[in-house]
Design an enzyme around this catalytic site. Structure first.
Site, short mmCIF file in Angstrom:
data_model
loop_
_atom_site.label_atom_id
_atom_site.label_comp_id
_atom_site.label_asym_id
_atom_site.label_seq_id
_atom_site.Cartn_x
_atom_site.Cartn_y
_atom_site.Cartn_z
N LEU A 10 0.83 -1.21 0.00
CA LEU A 10 0.00 0.00 0.00
C LEU A 10 0.86 1.25 0.00
CD1 LEU A 10 -2.48 -1.04 2.85
CD2 LEU A 10 -2.86 -1.19 0.39
N SER A 61 9.33 8.81 -1.21
CA SER A 61 8.73 7.79 -0.35
C SER A 61 9.72 7.14 0.61
CB SER A 61 8.15 6.66 -1.22
OG SER A 61 7.23 7.13 -2.16
N ILE A 116 4.31 -1.03 3.44
CA ILE A 116 3.63 0.25 3.55
C ILE A 116 4.57 1.34 3.05
CG2 ILE A 116 2.50 1.87 5.11
CD1 ILE A 116 1.11 -0.92 4.88
N GLU A 117 4.15 2.03 2.01
CA GLU A 117 4.90 3.15 1.44
C GLU A 117 4.22 4.44 1.89
OE1 GLU A 117 6.07 4.90 -3.01
OE2 GLU A 117 4.99 2.99 -2.82
N ILE A 118 4.99 5.35 2.44
CA ILE A 118 4.47 6.65 2.88
C ILE A 118 5.19 7.70 2.08
CG2 ILE A 118 4.04 8.19 4.83
CD1 ILE A 118 4.44 5.69 6.65
#
Length: 131
Positions: free
Chosen positions: A75, A113, A124-126
């Site tokens: 995500l 990211s 989990i990519e932020i």
């Protein structure tokens, strides 16, 4: 035909650790609602105008994915603050950054990211929009 994503379903094998990660680390709001077949109390993580419904492995709700398994999601979330502030928050929460910051291509353009893993090892990519 499709305008936007309303929700997705995350299957966890570690319910309490998952709830802590998505609420305390990512800042999402935990909500309860009645749904599924048969209707039962359920949990979801609310953020912006989307949500992530939570299934617990072995106690999934119908209908469900053909093979719901923990750790299968990858995500990407767009942060509501600069990525440097996200990095500082992750470090304060003792969440290991496994890659980044790196440049990537998002749905609407270039993004910067970092990558972490949740308690079920989902990727989990932020990200923040690249300037």
């Amino acid at each position: 035909m499709i305008d936007h994503l309303d929700h997705l379903v995350l299957t966890t094998a570690h319910e309490e650790a998952c709830i802590r990660f998505y609420t305390e680390v990512l800042g999402m709001r935990l909500e309860s609602f009645v749904g599924g077949t048969p209707p039962v109390e359920r949990r979801a993580f609310q953020f912006g105008q989307q949500k992530i419904n939570l299934h617990v492995k072995g106690r999934e709700f119908e209908p469900k994915a053909h093979t719901p398994v923990p750790g299968a999601l990858d995500l990407c979330f767009i942060a509501d603050r600069p990525l440097d502030a996200v990095i500082a928050h992750l470090q304060a929460q003792q969440v290991a950054i496994i890659e980044g910051p790196v440049m990537r291509t998002g749905a609407t353009g270039r993004i910067r990211s970092v990558y972490v893993r949740d308690p079920d090892l989902n990727l989990i990519e932020i990200s923040e929009a690249a300037h």
